[in-house]
Design a protein around this motif. Structure first.
Motif, PDB file in Angstrom:
ATOM      1  N   HIS A 318       0.817  -1.207   0.000  1.00  0.00           N
ATOM      2  CA  HIS A 318       0.000   0.000   0.000  1.00  0.00           C
ATOM      3  C   HIS A 318       0.857   1.266   0.000  1.00  0.00           C
ATOM      4  O   HIS A 318       0.328   2.376   0.093  1.00  0.00           O
ATOM      5  N   THR A 319       2.176   1.094  -0.097  1.00  0.00           N
ATOM      6  CA  THR A 319       3.086   2.232   0.040  1.00  0.00           C
ATOM      7  C   THR A 319       3.742   2.568  -1.293  1.00  0.00           C
ATOM      8  O   THR A 319       4.274   1.697  -1.974  1.00  0.00           O
ATOM      9  N   SER A 320       3.693   3.853  -1.640  1.00  0.00           N
ATOM     10  CA  SER A 320       4.346   4.315  -2.881  1.00  0.00           C
ATOM     11  C   SER A 320       5.506   5.264  -2.593  1.00  0.00           C
ATOM     12  O   SER A 320       6.319   5.537  -3.463  1.00  0.00           O
ATOM     13  N   SER A 321       5.595   5.724  -1.352  1.00  0.00           N
ATOM     14  CA  SER A 321       6.670   6.645  -0.965  1.00  0.00           C
ATOM     15  C   SER A 321       7.937   5.862  -0.619  1.00  0.00           C
ATOM     16  O   SER A 321       7.893   4.901   0.169  1.00  0.00           O
ATOM     17  N   ILE A 322       9.068   6.272  -1.198  1.00  0.00           N
ATOM     18  CA  ILE A 322      10.352   5.629  -0.892  1.00  0.00           C
ATOM     19  C   ILE A 322      10.700   5.788   0.585  1.00  0.00           C
ATOM     20  O   ILE A 322      11.223   4.872   1.224  1.00  0.00           O
ATOM     21  N   THR A 323      10.385   6.957   1.140  1.00  0.00           N
ATOM     22  CA  THR A 323      10.684   7.201   2.559  1.00  0.00           C
ATOM     23  C   THR A 323       9.931   6.231   3.456  1.00  0.00           C
ATOM     24  O   THR A 323      10.506   5.625   4.368  1.00  0.00           O
ATOM     25  N   LEU A 324       8.625   6.058   3.180  1.00  0.00           N
ATOM     26  CA  LEU A 324       7.820   5.136   3.983  1.00  0.00           C
ATOM     27  C   LEU A 324       8.247   3.692   3.761  1.00  0.00           C
ATOM     28  O   LEU A 324       8.275   2.893   4.703  1.00  0.00           O
ATOM     29  N   LEU A 325       8.576   3.344   2.514  1.00  0.00           N
ATOM     30  CA  LEU A 325       9.066   1.988   2.236  1.00  0.00           C
ATOM     31  C   LEU A 325      10.349   1.703   3.006  1.00  0.00           C
ATOM     32  O   LEU A 325      10.533   0.613   3.555  1.00  0.00           O
ATOM     33  N   SER A 326      11.224   2.693   3.049  1.00  0.00           N
ATOM     34  CA  SER A 326      12.484   2.538   3.790  1.00  0.00           C
ATOM     35  C   SER A 326      12.203   2.288   5.265  1.00  0.00           C
ATOM     36  O   SER A 326      12.815   1.407   5.894  1.00  0.00           O
ATOM     37  N   LEU A 327      11.250   3.039   5.814  1.00  0.00           N
ATOM     38  CA  LEU A 327      10.877   2.867   7.223  1.00  0.00           C
ATOM     39  C   LEU A 327      10.276   1.489   7.465  1.00  0.00           C
ATOM     40  O   LEU A 327      10.583   0.829   8.470  1.00  0.00           O
ATOM     41  N   GLU A 328       9.445   1.038   6.543  1.00  0.00           N
ATOM     42  CA  GLU A 328       8.815  -0.282   6.680  1.00  0.00           C
ATOM     43  C   GLU A 328       9.851  -1.399   6.610  1.00  0.00           C
ATOM     44  O   GLU A 328       9.762  -2.379   7.370  1.00  0.00           O
ATOM     45  N   PHE A 329      10.841  -1.256   5.751  1.00  0.00           N
ATOM     46  CA  PHE A 329      11.887  -2.281   5.666  1.00  0.00           C
ATOM     47  C   PHE A 329      12.771  -2.280   6.917  1.00  0.00           C
ATOM     48  O   PHE A 329      13.260  -3.326   7.343  1.00  0.00           O
ATOM     49  N   ILE A 330      12.975  -1.108   7.517  1.00  0.00           N
ATOM     50  CA  ILE A 330      13.712  -1.054   8.786  1.00  0.00           C
ATOM     51  C   ILE A 330      12.958  -1.843   9.849  1.00  0.00           C
ATOM     52  O   ILE A 330      13.541  -2.651  10.587  1.00  0.00           O
TER      53      ILE A 330
END
Length: 601
Positions: A318-330
């Protein structure tokens, strides 16, 4: 732990092994990323991962035998030497532009790791002992994942810097990046030198001989699987790890296509960088898990973190933002590290030393079977047009199943782990004289009652579950009664205490640990109130009394007196629990109270 001779050298060996293996994999994966698209990209990425996994299936019996038969430091030494020759072949393939040869050599490099794996993890228990087994696993997991993180960044950045736009085919790519092969060789050479200096910590060796015909016929496989399944908790932990690593493999295999197809990202540094953040999260998660398993292997952490992984997998598509994706992978990595460390430590702790190598090889074998099967299913799904988003949802469902499986086995420990995470936000806990509480045998803990969380403070450093004596009116609370029954609390009232004393006596006869607060209520002042003599009516033959004193809670949010309202919210309150020496004889309430008060002195 870091004062143990050989530990630093060992960590460097582990780091270099993971760093070098990952380097070649990244070069091949980035080449695939640059030259293939869509389902072809997913298929080739999955096949690369499968080539890495297949040796762990084939080498199950031999690697386990070698780790039990020979000193584990010797296995690591010669595995590193084998890696030197393999990386030289890989470098030659780069210069010749032989993509499929380099692709196939991934198998040989993984075979070296498959032989090395059981010795590497078995060496933890031999080197640091049972006392530091959680810390040792945390350090190894953090070191391995740090090597993976740095390897991803290091080799991807150099790959992009050397490559630029100077290519049209995969063979062109290998010609351009060929000098990176010498870095793989250098890593293997240094690893071999350091591995040669590891101390021999072998405790007990098997005297079995390896018969190749029995290996071909699958006799070793059958026998070793029976050994692994003998202890159900070991086998369940292996299955849990297998499900987790399978989820991780699929996520890594599909994220490149998801980023390219759904988000339009074509830069390998960006894609690998986002995935590398998961590895950074694993480092932090491993350190957290080791810290929270300081007193015993805290399996409740694994159940909580499995649920966290499922939640993250739900949000990624549900995420398209690179910043949010980075946070989710962390967060994916953080939960992963917290899940892995206790499971690995538990397997090593429960495994007999003489069969440790075989069980750890079996752990690799079963994990690899799962990962291989998941990657093959991913390849099939991709071939028939199933997109990355749908595959993310399938992995989320697998994560939910994993969390349910762990909660069923470790529900009570999960409850305590949750409260530990909650209370550690505001409190720092110290324990003095913990060695006075034996890991087995009947024990009656008796001490002061300062707050509503004394039950938690007492339980935190003890793996054994404590049965508390609780007021009957509180015990019958409609909303909490089920939890009190599950926790095996003992209700008592002033009018009818005989049954409570009988129940407590039975628990002590069965070797349980029971806690009593003889003041009868939470203190209203900083002084220890009068001790009542109810504990004297309990039959404690064969048991001991361990007095305790809780200091630092009075004046907190959970005490009757709230203390200084101006206290800085960000500053943690320090709580110290003192355990006294065991008491075997009779002791009056007055004498016991005096002993408790003097524990702080």
């Amino acid at each position: 732990m870091f004062k143990i001779v050989g530990i630093i050298n060992y960590l460097f060996v582990v780091f270099l092994n993971a760093f070098t293996d990952l380097g070649h994999k990244i070069i091949i994966q980035n080449t695939v990323f640059k030259t293939y698209e869509g389902s072809e990209q997913i298929i080739f990425t999955a096949v690369v991962n499968a080539l890495i996994l297949l040796p762990f299936i084939l080498a199950f019996s031999p690697s386990g035998f070698l780790a039990d038969r020979f000193a584990k430091n010797i296995i690591m030494k010669y595995s590193a030497l084998l890696a030197v020759f393999i990386t030289l072949l890989i470098t030659y393939s780069y210069y010749q532009g032989w993509f499929f040869t380099a692709f196939a050599l991934t198998f040989l490099l993984a075979l070296q790791s498959a032989i090395y794996g059981p010795a590497k993890y078995g060496y933890i228990k031999e080197l640091v002992g049972v006392k530091y087994i959680s810390a040792g696993n945390g350090a190894i997991q953090a070191t391995t994942t740090a090597a993976i993180l740095l390897g991803i960044i290091f080799y991807t950045v150099l790959f992009e810097m050397l490559l630029g736009d100077n290519f049209s085919t995969k063979e062109d790519i290998l010609h351009v990046i060929a000098p990176l092969g010498w870095l793989l060789v250098l890593g293997s050479v240094v690893e071999y030198i350091l591995a040669s200096k590891l101390p021999n910590k072998m405790i007990e060796a098997t005297k079995r001989e390896f018969v190749f015909k029995r290996y071909i016929r699958g006799e070793y496989l059958k026998k070793n699987m029976i050994m692994i399944m003998r202890k159900k908790e070991i086998f369940d932990a292996i299955i849990a790890l297998s499900l987790f690593w399978s989820i991780s493999q699929v996520v890594l295999a599909i994220f490149g296509e998801y980023a390219k197809g759904k988000l339009g990202i074509t830069n390998a540094i960006t894609v690998q960088g986002v995935m590398a953040l998961a590895v950074l999260g694993i480092v932090f998660g491993s350190v957290i898990a080791a810290n929270l398993s300081k007193y015993y292997v805290n399996m409740g952490l694994s159940a909580l973190s499995a649920f966290g992984i499922a939640v993250v997998l739900f949000f990624i598509p549900h995420t398209s933002s690179i910043t949010l994706l980075s946070l989710e992978f962390i967060f994916f990595g953080l939960f992963s590290g917290v899940l892995i460390v206790p499971l690995n430590a538990k397997i090593q702790l429960l495994s007999p030393n003489i069969h440790l190598g075989t069980i750890l090889a079996g752990n690799n074998f079963i994990q690899t079977l799962f990962m291989f099967a998941f990657l093959m299913l991913t390849t099939i799904f991709a071939y028939f047009g199933v997109d990355a988003t749908s595959l993310f949802y399938l992995m989320m469902i697998t994560g939910v199943y994993l969390s349910i499986k762990l909660f069923k086995r470790y529900f009570v420990m999960s409850f305590w782990a949750f409260f530990e995470l909650l209370f550690r936000i505001r409190y720092k806990f110290n324990y003095v004289g913990l060695e006075n509480v034996e890991p087995s045998g009947a024990i009656m803990l008796i001490g002061n009652h300062v707050s509503w969380i004394d039950w938690f403070i007492l339980q935190l450093p003890l793996e054994r579950r404590i049965s508390y004596i609780i007021d009957k009116d509180i015990y019958k609370h409609k909303l909490l009664n089920w939890a009190f029954k599950l926790a095996e609390l003992i209700p008592v009232s002033q009018r009818a205490s005989k049954n409570s004393f009988v129940e407590t006596s039975m628990k002590l006869k069965n070797g349980k640990i029971v806690a009593i607060f003889p003041e009868g209520e939470i203190s209203r002042s900083s002084d220890v109130s009068k001790f009542y003599r109810g504990y004297e009516f309990i039959d404690r033959s064969g048991s001991v009394i361990v007095p305790f004193y809780i200091d630092g809670v009075f004046g907190s949010l959970f005490a009757r007196h709230k203390g200084d309202a101006r206290r800085c919210f960000l500053k943690k309150r320090e709580i110290t629990l003192y355990f006294g020496e065991p008491i075997t004889g009779t002791i009056t309430p007055e004498e016991l109270r005096e002993m408790v008060v003097n524990l702080k002195c």
